[in-house]
Design a protein around this motif. Sequence first.
Motif, PDB file in Angstrom:
ATOM      1  N   GLY A 189       0.825  -1.205   0.000  1.00  0.00           N
ATOM      2  CA  GLY A 189       0.000   0.000   0.000  1.00  0.00           C
ATOM      3  C   GLY A 189       0.852   1.244   0.000  1.00  0.00           C
ATOM      4  O   GLY A 189       1.983   1.258   0.502  1.00  0.00           O
ATOM      5  N   LEU A 190       0.320   2.320  -0.594  1.00  0.00           N
ATOM      6  CA  LEU A 190       0.998   3.614  -0.656  1.00  0.00           C
ATOM      7  C   LEU A 190       0.019   4.708  -0.250  1.00  0.00           C
ATOM      8  O   LEU A 190      -1.155   4.693  -0.638  1.00  0.00           O
ATOM      9  N   SER A 191       0.531   5.648   0.528  1.00  0.00           N
ATOM     10  CA  SER A 191      -0.226   6.847   0.894  1.00  0.00           C
ATOM     11  C   SER A 191       0.639   8.047   0.529  1.00  0.00           C
ATOM     12  O   SER A 191       1.732   8.234   1.094  1.00  0.00           O
ATOM     13  N   VAL A 192       0.169   8.840  -0.429  1.00  0.00           N
ATOM     14  CA  VAL A 192       0.943   9.955  -0.970  1.00  0.00           C
ATOM     15  C   VAL A 192       0.228  11.258  -0.634  1.00  0.00           C
ATOM     16  O   VAL A 192      -0.992  11.377  -0.854  1.00  0.00           O
ATOM     17  N   ALA A 193       0.984  12.203  -0.095  1.00  0.00           N
ATOM     18  CA  ALA A 193       0.457  13.538   0.207  1.00  0.00           C
ATOM     19  C   ALA A 193       1.344  14.571  -0.463  1.00  0.00           C
ATOM     20  O   ALA A 193       2.567  14.580  -0.253  1.00  0.00           O
ATOM     21  N   VAL A 194       0.739  15.442  -1.274  1.00  0.00           N
ATOM     22  CA  VAL A 194       1.467  16.485  -1.996  1.00  0.00           C
ATOM     23  C   VAL A 194       0.817  17.830  -1.669  1.00  0.00           C
ATOM     24  O   VAL A 194      -0.408  17.972  -1.787  1.00  0.00           O
ATOM     25  N   VAL A 195       1.643  18.782  -1.257  1.00  0.00           N
ATOM     26  CA  VAL A 195       1.192  20.136  -0.945  1.00  0.00           C
ATOM     27  C   VAL A 195       1.795  21.081  -1.968  1.00  0.00           C
ATOM     28  O   VAL A 195       3.020  21.087  -2.164  1.00  0.00           O
TER      29      VAL A 195
END
Length: 560
Positions: A358-364
């Motif tokens: 699984g991957l959890s990606v957060a981009v701001v």
Amino acid sequence: MSLLNQLSQIGKNLASLGQARMLTLGGVGAASVALIIAAALFLNKPARETLYIGLSGEDMTQISLVLAESNIDFASGLDGNSITVPAGMTSRARMLLAERGLPSSNTAGYELFDKVGSLGLTSFMQEVTRVRALEGEIARTIQSINGISAARVHLVMADRGNFRRGEQQPSASVMVRTGTNLAPRTANSIRHLVASSVPGLNVDEVTVLDATGQLLATGDDFSNSNLNRSLSIVQLVQNEVETNIEKALAPFLGIENFRASVTATVNTDSQQVQETIFDPESRVERSTRVTRENQTSNQSATDTPATVEQNIPDQGPAAGGAAGPQSSELAERKEEQTNYEINSKVISTVRNSYTVEGLSVAVVVNRARIADMYGGAPTEEQTAAFLAEVQTLVNLAAGVDDERGDRANITVMDFMASELLTADAAQGGFGDTLKTHIGTIINAIAFITVAVLLIMFGFRPLLGAGKTAEQAEDAVDDIGLELPDFSPAAMGGPGAMPMEGFGADFGFGEDGDSELEMEESGSFNRRVKEGPERRLARMVEINEERAAKILRQWSSGEAA
């Protein structure tokens, strides 16, 4: 003033100095060059040279005693394991120490076998000598690594006995002495080096520590555990995904206008799968067995059977005699057996890799960057369309899989102005700085002194001579020379030379003393006391054209 004029002026000034001043100027120049060369050679020449480095305490003591007995000046280094001697004494000191067998290294390798005889050596002594030689060779190899000044190796070899049930494993311990902190990678390299040099030695059985007693690497270290390997794999996956996202967004957003963070769920379990596959459609005749059995049986009786006729009186025996009963039996049996082999395949799979679960990606993204791209405040539709494009790029770059349950979130926010905080590094005191740059300071002072001497005794007289000649011409021009009265009455008799009037026009007094005063950043007084001939020569030197003009006027006046 052009360069040619300046060069010509310098040539005139040099010519006007005279032979004595030219020799003085040449001497000053030669002395300055010699002073510069001598200062450079003196400052760049090392006062002391290193004799040996990386010495043990015992070698330091013995070498110091030998040098003191030979009246050779020496000094120990700040690190305590080096010796320096005055420049030029290195060869003599090394030859003197070589006669005494110094420095003597305590680390002996396979040369131990050179001193071992072939007789009177037990198996135990041979084994001890072999272990010592192996320890010495490994220690020498470790000392050749940069940053390691000394090393000591202890090996515990496996003692194989005939009546031992368990097998003993070899082990090793290494102690090193370094000038700086040893990197963990170097400690691990030493462990692998020792493990590869000893037969049957495992890397986990090697321990490395430094001279202060600090443990650098061991078998139960966390860095060698499976948990640390798993964490390293997780960090590697997260960093790789973040790098891919940065490569995709940096060209049009800029590296400072977005931040990406990735959390990965990675399965690092080792798996061993063994699978057997049977194929009933594919069969091979393995063996055939055929059994044949034939059985024949014949039975007959020779005794006469009991009948009624035998009991009738006066009856003779039966004619020809009656035979007994007879029987015959024939049995045949055939059995055939065929064995077939079913085709099968056995697959054994060992997996030591990892699987991303699984991957959890957060981009701001910086809101100001989006506004700059659209040339002002973007609308909600424009922002939504832009974020959709960024979402697509992030999904492709990170490898987001919806079926696997991966998530990627893009958020627009206002970034704070970043400020770079720099802390001044700790600097040494004035004494340390002065000691470090003392050679540069001496060189600078020497060059400044030479430059001042050149200006005072070289260029200044040249410029002064040129200015003196120019000012003398200006003074002569300002006087306004006029033809004096060269009549016999004014000259004091026939044939008398009008030196008084002629000298007065050039600024010389009538009393035989001439004084020429010029003002330029101060006063420059010059008094000349000469005879008539010398005064006339001086006048010609000051201005030849003016003197020739006056003489022509004087000659034309006499002719008239």
